[in-house]
Motif scaffolding. Structure first.
Motif, short mmCIF file in Angstrom:
data_model
loop_
_atom_site.label_atom_id
_atom_site.label_comp_id
_atom_site.label_asym_id
_atom_site.label_seq_id
_atom_site.Cartn_x
_atom_site.Cartn_y
_atom_site.Cartn_z
N ILE A 199 -29.60 14.79 -44.42
CA ILE A 199 -29.45 16.25 -44.56
C ILE A 199 -28.61 16.85 -43.44
CG2 ILE A 199 -31.64 16.47 -45.81
CD1 ILE A 199 -32.77 17.70 -43.18
N GLU A 200 -28.12 15.99 -42.54
CA GLU A 200 -27.41 16.51 -41.37
C GLU A 200 -26.16 17.33 -41.68
OE1 GLU A 200 -26.69 12.00 -41.62
OE2 GLU A 200 -28.39 13.38 -41.73
N PRO A 201 -25.46 17.12 -42.83
CA PRO A 201 -24.29 17.97 -43.08
C PRO A 201 -24.62 19.46 -43.11
CG PRO A 201 -24.17 16.05 -44.48
CD PRO A 201 -25.53 16.02 -43.82
N ILE A 202 -25.76 19.82 -43.70
CA ILE A 202 -26.08 21.25 -43.79
C ILE A 202 -26.64 21.77 -42.47
CG2 ILE A 202 -28.43 20.96 -44.72
CD1 ILE A 202 -27.82 23.48 -46.45
N THR A 203 -27.38 20.95 -41.74
CA THR A 203 -27.87 21.42 -40.43
C THR A 203 -26.69 21.63 -39.48
OG1 THR A 203 -28.27 19.15 -39.66
CG2 THR A 203 -30.11 20.30 -40.70
N CYS A 204 -25.72 20.74 -39.56
CA CYS A 204 -24.51 20.89 -38.73
C CYS A 204 -23.68 22.10 -39.16
CB CYS A 204 -23.66 19.62 -38.82
SG CYS A 204 -24.36 18.20 -37.98
N ALA A 205 -23.63 22.32 -40.48
CA ALA A 205 -22.87 23.46 -41.00
C ALA A 205 -23.48 24.78 -40.51
CB ALA A 205 -22.84 23.42 -42.52
N VAL A 206 -24.81 24.83 -40.45
CA VAL A 206 -25.47 26.04 -39.96
C VAL A 206 -25.17 26.24 -38.47
CG1 VAL A 206 -27.72 27.07 -39.43
CG2 VAL A 206 -27.31 26.06 -41.68
N VAL A 207 -25.18 25.16 -37.70
CA VAL A 207 -24.84 25.25 -36.27
C VAL A 207 -23.44 25.83 -36.10
CG1 VAL A 207 -24.36 23.95 -34.16
CG2 VAL A 207 -26.38 23.39 -35.53
N GLY A 208 -22.48 25.27 -36.83
CA GLY A 208 -21.10 25.75 -36.72
C GLY A 208 -20.93 27.18 -37.18
N GLY A 209 -21.56 27.51 -38.32
CA GLY A 209 -21.46 28.86 -38.86
C GLY A 209 -22.04 29.91 -37.91
N LEU A 210 -23.18 29.58 -37.32
CA LEU A 210 -23.81 30.52 -36.39
C LEU A 210 -23.04 30.64 -35.08
CD1 LEU A 210 -27.62 29.81 -36.90
CD2 LEU A 210 -26.35 31.85 -37.56
#
Length: 299
Positions: A199-210
């Motif tokens: 599931i790391e793609p979405i957790t990383c995407a949230v980090v980058g987006g925020l």
């Protein structure tokens, strides 16, 4: 560690940074501005008119970045659904309050019903289309899980909706909800990589987006995330925790969310019991500390 996990961070960050200068002037043009309580923190009055609904920025960047990985990482689908589903509820609430000038936005029962529906779809998908169990990993007891049978389902509803509203209460200071959730997302990313959960793609995407959103949300904020962003982040935190079988860890990594909720409950309960007295200068508790700091600086 596989450095490919940096890619969704960068994709989401770039999209978020690119969307900011486009969406913020658009929101300002539509007069989607924040309103502030006259009896609240006086320094916030100058924030009146600052565009809200800015959560669209990191919500879009997270969704777009995640879509590149859906085929190879299908376990991000329920998290993406919960994030987007609660984000839409928040958007409807913001739209009614800011654009249509309905001060209450969605009525409490309407908001709660929508939250229950979104959560119900999530739990249905979780139980029927994934191999993820509702047994919960016990903190600080490696390899041991708490299995409470059918009670795990109502507990899921309480945990998801409680987390969502906890993040919503946390969104009251420039950059607060964003920065706290970045740390939570980083924690879940490390755990996901270590457990090879996919599931790391979405957790990383949230980090980058925020991270991109923080460029516009840090003090003095030029945009606020609104319920659009805070409810979406709550959905992300709860969904990720359940996909990792770690909902009990929300009480630890999301301690600030919990404290915010408890402070509001305490304030409202005490206010009603004492017919107008308060425990804190203002709830949620971050406003109390803000007022205390302002008072100290004024001495």
């Amino acid at each position: 560690m596989d450095f490919q996990i940096v890619i969704p961070v960068l994709i989401s960050f770039v999209i978020s940074v690119a969307l900011g200068p486009i969406i913020i002037p658009f929101l300002r043009k539509l007069k989607m501005g924040q309103t502030e309580r006259v009896d609240g923190v006086q320094s916030h009055l100058k924030k009146a008119g600052t565009p809200t609904m800015g959560g669209i920025i990191f919500l879009l960047s997270t969704v777009v970045a995640s879509l590149f990985y859906v085929k190879d990482y299908p376990k991000i689908i329920p998290i993406l659904f919960l994030t987007l589903g609660f984000g839409i509820i928040g958007f409807l609430d913001d739209y009614l309050k800011v654009v249509l000038r309905r001060s209450d936005g969605l009525l409490p029962w309407q908001k709660f019903l929508l939250q229950v529906v979104v959560t119900a779809v999530f739990v249905f998908y979780l139980l029927n289309y994934t191999d993820v169990s509702l047994a919960m990993l016990i903190p600080f007891w490696s390899g041991h899980y708490l299995n409470i049978g059918w009670l795990a389902v109502p507990l899921l509803f309480i945990a998801v909706i409680g987390t969502v509203n906890g993040v919503n209460f946390t969104d009251g200071l420039d950059g607060l909800a964003s920065s706290v959730t970045i740390m939570v997302a980083v924690f879940f990313t490390v755990v996901s990589v270590g457990m090879n959960s996919g599931i790391e793609p979405i957790t990383c995407a949230v980090v980058g987006g925020l991270m991109g959103f923080l460029l516009f949300n840090v003090f003095p904020a030029s945009v606020f995330m609104g319920d659009t962003g805070s409810l979406a982040l709550g959905g992300f935190v709860a969904g990720t925790a359940y996909m990792l079988q770690m909902p009990l860890f929300i009480l630890i990594v999301g301690l600030i969310y919990l404290i915010e909720v408890i402070s509001v409950i305490m304030q409202v309960t005490y206010f009603k019991m004492t017919h107008g007295k308060r425990i804190f200068n203002m709830a949620a508790i971050h406003h109390h500390f803000e007022l205390c700091l302002i008072g100290l600086l004024a001495l």
